[in-house]
Scaffold this motif. Structure first.
Motif, PDB file in Angstrom:
ATOM      1  N   MET A   1       0.851  -1.206   0.000  1.00 59.45           N
ATOM      2  CA  MET A   1       0.000   0.000   0.000  1.00 59.45           C
ATOM      3  C   MET A   1       0.879   1.245   0.000  1.00 59.45           C
ATOM      4  O   MET A   1       1.135   1.865   1.037  1.00 59.45           O
ATOM      5  CB  MET A   1      -0.922  -0.056   1.231  1.00 59.45           C
ATOM      6  CG  MET A   1      -1.751   1.173   1.529  1.00 59.45           C
ATOM      7  SD  MET A   1      -2.459   2.028   0.145  1.00 59.45           S
ATOM      8  CE  MET A   1      -3.803   0.997  -0.329  1.00 59.45           C
ATOM      9  N   ILE A   2       1.412   1.550  -1.189  1.00 57.28           N
ATOM     10  CA  ILE A   2       2.173   2.782  -1.401  1.00 57.28           C
ATOM     11  C   ILE A   2       1.627   3.405  -2.678  1.00 57.28           C
ATOM     12  O   ILE A   2       0.864   2.754  -3.407  1.00 57.28           O
ATOM     13  CB  ILE A   2       3.707   2.516  -1.530  1.00 57.28           C
ATOM     14  CG1 ILE A   2       3.973   1.469  -2.646  1.00 57.28           C
ATOM     15  CG2 ILE A   2       4.293   2.072  -0.208  1.00 57.28           C
ATOM     16  CD1 ILE A   2       5.455   1.209  -2.907  1.00 57.28           C
ATOM     17  N   LYS A   3       2.036   4.652  -2.968  1.00 60.49           N
ATOM     18  CA  LYS A   3       1.436   5.368  -4.105  1.00 60.49           C
ATOM     19  C   LYS A   3       1.587   4.582  -5.423  1.00 60.49           C
ATOM     20  O   LYS A   3       0.608   4.353  -6.140  1.00 60.49           O
ATOM     21  CB  LYS A   3       2.067   6.755  -4.236  1.00 60.49           C
ATOM     22  CG  LYS A   3       1.261   7.656  -5.157  1.00 60.49           C
ATOM     23  CD  LYS A   3       1.997   8.943  -5.467  1.00 60.49           C
ATOM     24  CE  LYS A   3       1.805   9.971  -4.366  1.00 60.49           C
ATOM     25  NZ  LYS A   3       2.449  11.263  -4.681  1.00 60.49           N
ATOM     26  N   ASP A   4       2.798   4.134  -5.707  1.00 58.23           N
ATOM     27  CA  ASP A   4       2.995   3.390  -6.960  1.00 58.23           C
ATOM     28  C   ASP A   4       2.320   2.014  -6.913  1.00 58.23           C
ATOM     29  O   ASP A   4       1.956   1.461  -7.957  1.00 58.23           O
ATOM     30  CB  ASP A   4       4.486   3.250  -7.282  1.00 58.23           C
ATOM     31  CG  ASP A   4       5.026   4.534  -7.919  1.00 58.23           C
ATOM     32  OD1 ASP A   4       4.268   5.529  -8.003  1.00 58.23           O
ATOM     33  OD2 ASP A   4       6.191   4.551  -8.337  1.00 58.23           O
ATOM     34  N   GLY A   5       2.142   1.500  -5.707  1.00 64.41           N
ATOM     35  CA  GLY A   5       1.417   0.231  -5.560  1.00 64.41           C
ATOM     36  C   GLY A   5      -0.040   0.392  -5.963  1.00 64.41           C
ATOM     37  O   GLY A   5      -0.611  -0.457  -6.653  1.00 64.41           O
ATOM     38  N   VAL A   6      -0.647   1.484  -5.534  1.00 66.42           N
ATOM     39  CA  VAL A   6      -2.057   1.742  -5.873  1.00 66.42           C
ATOM     40  C   VAL A   6      -2.204   1.897  -7.389  1.00 66.42           C
ATOM     41  O   VAL A   6      -3.107   1.318  -8.001  1.00 66.42           O
ATOM     42  CB  VAL A   6      -2.573   3.001  -5.128  1.00 66.42           C
ATOM     43  CG1 VAL A   6      -3.964   3.387  -5.609  1.00 66.42           C
ATOM     44  CG2 VAL A   6      -2.585   2.742  -3.621  1.00 66.42           C
ATOM     45  N   LYS A   7      -1.269   2.631  -8.012  1.00 66.25           N
ATOM     46  CA  LYS A   7      -1.319   2.781  -9.478  1.00 66.25           C
ATOM     47  C   LYS A   7      -1.208   1.408 -10.148  1.00 66.25           C
ATOM     48  O   LYS A   7      -1.896   1.123 -11.122  1.00 66.25           O
ATOM     49  CB  LYS A   7      -0.160   3.666  -9.961  1.00 66.25           C
ATOM     50  CG  LYS A   7      -0.267   5.118  -9.536  1.00 66.25           C
ATOM     51  CD  LYS A   7       0.956   5.878 -10.061  1.00 66.25           C
ATOM     52  CE  LYS A   7       1.052   7.271  -9.465  1.00 66.25           C
ATOM     53  NZ  LYS A   7       2.322   7.930  -9.797  1.00 66.25           N
ATOM     54  N   ALA A   8      -0.317   0.586  -9.621  1.00 66.72           N
ATOM     55  CA  ALA A   8      -0.098  -0.742 -10.216  1.00 66.72           C
ATOM     56  C   ALA A   8      -1.351  -1.622 -10.078  1.00 66.72           C
ATOM     57  O   ALA A   8      -1.673  -2.391 -10.988  1.00 66.72           O
ATOM     58  CB  ALA A   8       1.100  -1.416  -9.548  1.00 66.72           C
ATOM     59  N   LEU A   9      -2.068  -1.491  -8.944  1.00 71.71           N
ATOM     60  CA  LEU A   9      -3.274  -2.310  -8.734  1.00 71.71           C
ATOM     61  C   LEU A   9      -4.254  -2.107  -9.881  1.00 71.71           C
ATOM     62  O   LEU A   9      -4.839  -3.053 -10.414  1.00 71.71           O
ATOM     63  CB  LEU A   9      -3.957  -1.937  -7.412  1.00 71.71           C
ATOM     64  CG  LEU A   9      -3.238  -2.316  -6.115  1.00 71.71           C
ATOM     65  CD1 LEU A   9      -3.951  -1.687  -4.921  1.00 71.71           C
ATOM     66  CD2 LEU A   9      -3.147  -3.824  -5.948  1.00 71.71           C
TER      67      LEU A   9
ATOM     68  N   ILE B   1      -3.647  -1.016 -12.911  1.00 69.58           N
ATOM     69  CA  ILE B   1      -3.133  -1.537 -14.190  1.00 69.58           C
ATOM     70  C   ILE B   1      -3.225  -3.065 -14.217  1.00 69.58           C
ATOM     71  O   ILE B   1      -3.674  -3.657 -15.206  1.00 69.58           O
ATOM     72  CB  ILE B   1      -1.694  -1.042 -14.433  1.00 69.58           C
ATOM     73  CG1 ILE B   1      -1.713   0.490 -14.587  1.00 69.58           C
ATOM     74  CG2 ILE B   1      -1.072  -1.701 -15.661  1.00 69.58           C
ATOM     75  CD1 ILE B   1      -0.351   1.152 -14.553  1.00 69.58           C
ATOM     76  N   PHE B   2      -2.834  -3.698 -13.111  1.00 69.91           N
ATOM     77  CA  PHE B   2      -2.948  -5.161 -13.051  1.00 69.91           C
ATOM     78  C   PHE B   2      -4.400  -5.596 -13.267  1.00 69.91           C
ATOM     79  O   PHE B   2      -4.668  -6.571 -13.962  1.00 69.91           O
ATOM     80  CB  PHE B   2      -2.434  -5.693 -11.703  1.00 69.91           C
ATOM     81  CG  PHE B   2      -0.932  -5.713 -11.561  1.00 69.91           C
ATOM     82  CD1 PHE B   2      -0.120  -6.132 -12.607  1.00 69.91           C
ATOM     83  CD2 PHE B   2      -0.324  -5.333 -10.372  1.00 69.91           C
ATOM     84  CE1 PHE B   2       1.271  -6.170 -12.477  1.00 69.91           C
ATOM     85  CE2 PHE B   2       1.052  -5.365 -10.218  1.00 69.91           C
ATOM     86  CZ  PHE B   2       1.849  -5.787 -11.283  1.00 69.91           C
ATOM     87  N   ALA B   3      -5.343  -4.856 -12.655  1.00 68.46           N
ATOM     88  CA  ALA B   3      -6.766  -5.219 -12.797  1.00 68.46           C
ATOM     89  C   ALA B   3      -7.166  -5.170 -14.270  1.00 68.46           C
ATOM     90  O   ALA B   3      -7.877  -6.059 -14.758  1.00 68.46           O
ATOM     91  CB  ALA B   3      -7.640  -4.278 -11.963  1.00 68.46           C
ATOM     92  N   SER B   4      -6.678  -4.157 -14.995  1.00 66.52           N
ATOM     93  CA  SER B   4      -7.045  -4.027 -16.413  1.00 66.52           C
ATOM     94  C   SER B   4      -6.409  -5.139 -17.249  1.00 66.52           C
ATOM     95  O   SER B   4      -6.863  -5.436 -18.343  1.00 66.52           O
ATOM     96  CB  SER B   4      -6.624  -2.654 -16.955  1.00 66.52           C
ATOM     97  OG  SER B   4      -5.222  -2.618 -17.107  1.00 66.52           O
TER      98      SER B   4
ATOM     99  N   GLY C   1      -9.168  -1.448  -7.437  1.00 67.08           N
ATOM    100  CA  GLY C   1      -9.524  -2.740  -8.049  1.00 67.08           C
ATOM    101  C   GLY C   1      -8.767  -3.931  -7.505  1.00 67.08           C
ATOM    102  O   GLY C   1      -8.685  -4.967  -8.178  1.00 67.08           O
ATOM    103  N   ALA C   2      -8.223  -3.823  -6.275  1.00 66.04           N
ATOM    104  CA  ALA C   2      -7.543  -4.986  -5.688  1.00 66.04           C
ATOM    105  C   ALA C   2      -8.549  -6.124  -5.493  1.00 66.04           C
ATOM    106  O   ALA C   2      -9.702  -5.879  -5.143  1.00 66.04           O
ATOM    107  CB  ALA C   2      -6.935  -4.606  -4.332  1.00 66.04           C
TER     108      ALA C   2
END
Ligand code: G3P
Length: 218
Positions: A90-98, A100-103, A126-127
């Motif tokens: 749960m960090i800023k880039d982690g949230v962005k990655a979540l 993208i991974f969902a898409s 979208g986790a």
């Protein structure tokens, strides 16, 4: 309620799986280190070995903390097996990655969650799973179970589909309280899963049944 085991130890995973109640596994870099698993190839092989034991839901955590690194690592982890769920901090880039991974159809578990606000962010990104750490909150004199209740309430308000994966569970009562609150998943050490079996009156009762049977059936 789903049961995951929180370990990278293959024998413990097999033991929990053989009980017939295991729905998945969570690992983290500390748990992998505890098993002495080091080096990219060995780490990948170990995740594959875990996937070969259980039916689904094997959380494998990224080490990178920048967006490009998280995406690269997460995509590689997801290729190991369809059962892999990429664990993202749960960090800023982690949230962005979540997001993208969902898409991309890559399942995710957002870890190191200690507030309801962080849990809202994880759900909005979208986790598939959010991992609030109960025991570590208790360790700093904050009620970890209260956080699970808060997240349950908020997710139900908005119909968020992210599953609440109660983590850092230290004892049987943590797990039972999580079930009462309505956590979707509990990830626990093997001792907590097998701890659910135990009650002294069960042992005393069984001994009495067997001794009464033996008396008449010598
Ligand atoms: O895997 C995350 C979490 O369950 C860690 O638990 O006991 O190290 O706080 P613990």
């Amino acid at each position: 309620m789903k049961f995951f085991i929180d370990t990278a130890n293959l024998n413990e995973i097999r033991e929990a799986y053989d009980l017939g109640v295991l729905d998945g596994v969570t690992t983290n870099p500390s748990l992998m280190a505890k098993e002495g698993i080091k080096g990219e190839e060995n780490i990948r092989a170990h995740y594959k070995a875990i996937c070969n034991i259980v039916d689904d839901n094997v959380s494998a955590e990224v080490i990178a903390t920048d967006l490009d690194g998280i995406l690269k690592e997460g995509r590689e982890l997801a290729k190991i097996d369809d059962k892999i769920v990429v664990k993202v901090p749960m960090i800023k880039d982690g949230v962005k990655a979540l997001k993208i991974f969902a898409s991309e159809g890559i399942r995710t578990n957002c870890t190191l969650v200690f507030t309801a606000g962080q849990a809202i962010l994880a759900a909005k990104a979208g986790a598939d799973f959010v991992s609030p750490f109960i025991g570590r909150l208790d360790d700093v004199a904050t009620d970890g179970l209260e956080l699970i209740a808060q997240i349950r309430h908020i997710y139900d308000n908005y119909g968020y589909e992210t599953e609440i994966l109660a983590a850092s569970i230290r004892h049987v009562m943590h797990l039972i309280k999580c079930a009462e609150i309505g956590a979707d998943v509990a990830t626990c050490p093997l001792s907590v899963i097998t701890g659910l079996l135990k009650h002294p009156l069960t042992d005393i009762g069984l001994e009495k049944f067997l001794s009464d049977h033996r008396k008449l059936n010598k």
